[in-house]
Design an enzyme around this catalytic site. Structure first.
Site: not given
Ligand SMILES: Nc1ncnc2c1ncn2[C@@H]1O[C@H](COP(=O)(O)OS(=O)(=O)O)[C@@H](OP(=O)(O)O)[C@H]1O
Ligand SMILES: Nc1ncnc2c1ncn2[C@@H]1O[C@H](COP(=O)(O)OP(=O)(O)O)[C@@H](O)[C@H]1O
Length: 199
Positions: A34, A38-41, A108
């Protein structure tokens, strides 16, 4: 570096099935996908914590962390994201062979790359979990302030803004994280694992 033809696959003495018996559960990968925010971590760590507390073998592979080490040589260009996901798929496969439930938290964004990983596993071992959340909500959450920077053009190829996200056609689980709480989301995932007799 060319590929070597002089490599032989060794079957391990302790099998995956032996490990499942010892652990009291099967192994699999929970492939969270996602947009950023979106909430992955959050969900990968919450499921991992819950499994750990009940004595299950579980581990999280997280995008930001893996990109600090194993994949620190990769950027966010399409071809590097592809290689990022391929390597993570291989790592997840090792964890699944070792008997663990792996929660992987990577954007992804490309269907083809996720399907490549899916094809590394037996059917029931790969569980794609699509965190379906409108980009406006992710952008409002902006937990790391990255959307703000991407809008200002300070981050290039940012998923959802200047790089695409392809939603899965047939994920095993869909969670609308803008409508469900974290607790409700975990219940949905655990319910699935019980239904499929993984737990
Ligand atoms: N350009 C760009 N686009 C998207 N995300 C970015 C970018 N630059 C840095 N980040 C940070 O890197 C995290 C995503 O890394 P991933 O390895 O999950 O990305 S991917 O699956 O290869 O697309 C992503 O983490 P999440 O916010 O947890 O999704 C960001 O913190
Ligand atoms: N149902 C839910 N599942 C996951 N995160 C949620 C949900 N509802 C609200 N959130 C909030 O959304 C944010 C998601 O951040 P994060 O987990 O770092 O996303 P990602 O890893 O996809 O970038 C957090 O602040 C979390 O508390």
């Amino acid at each position: 570096m060319g590929k070597s033809n002089h490599i032989t696959w060794h079957e391990s003495t302790v099998t995956k099935h032996d490990r499942h018996q010892l652990n009291g559960h099967k192994s699999c990968v929970l492939w969270f996908t996602g947009l950023s925010g979106s909430g992955k971590s959050t969900l990968a760590n919450a499921v991992d914590h819950m499994l750990f507390q009940q004595g299950s073998q579980s581990y999280v592979l997280d995008g930001d962390n893996v990109r600090h080490g194993l994949n620190s040589d990769l950027s966010f260009r399409d071809e590097d994201r592809k290689e990022n996901i391929r390597r993570i798929g291989e790592v997840a496969k090792l964890f699944v062979d070792s008997g663990q439930i792996v929660s992987s938290a990577f954007i992804s964004p490309f269907r083809e790359d996720r399907d490549l990983v899916r094809n590394m596993f037996a059917n029931e071992e790969f569980i794609e979990i699509f965190l379906n959340c409108p980009i406006q909500v992710c952008e409002d959450r902006d937990p790391k302030g990255l959307y703000k920077k991407a809008r200002k053009g300070e981050i290039l190829h940012f998923t959802g803004i200047s790089s695409p996200y392809e939603r899965p056609f047939y994920p095993e689980i869909i969670i609308e994280t803008n409508n469900l709480s974290v607790e409700q989301s975990i219940s949905k995932i655990v319910g699935y694992l019980k239904d499929k007799e993984i737990l």
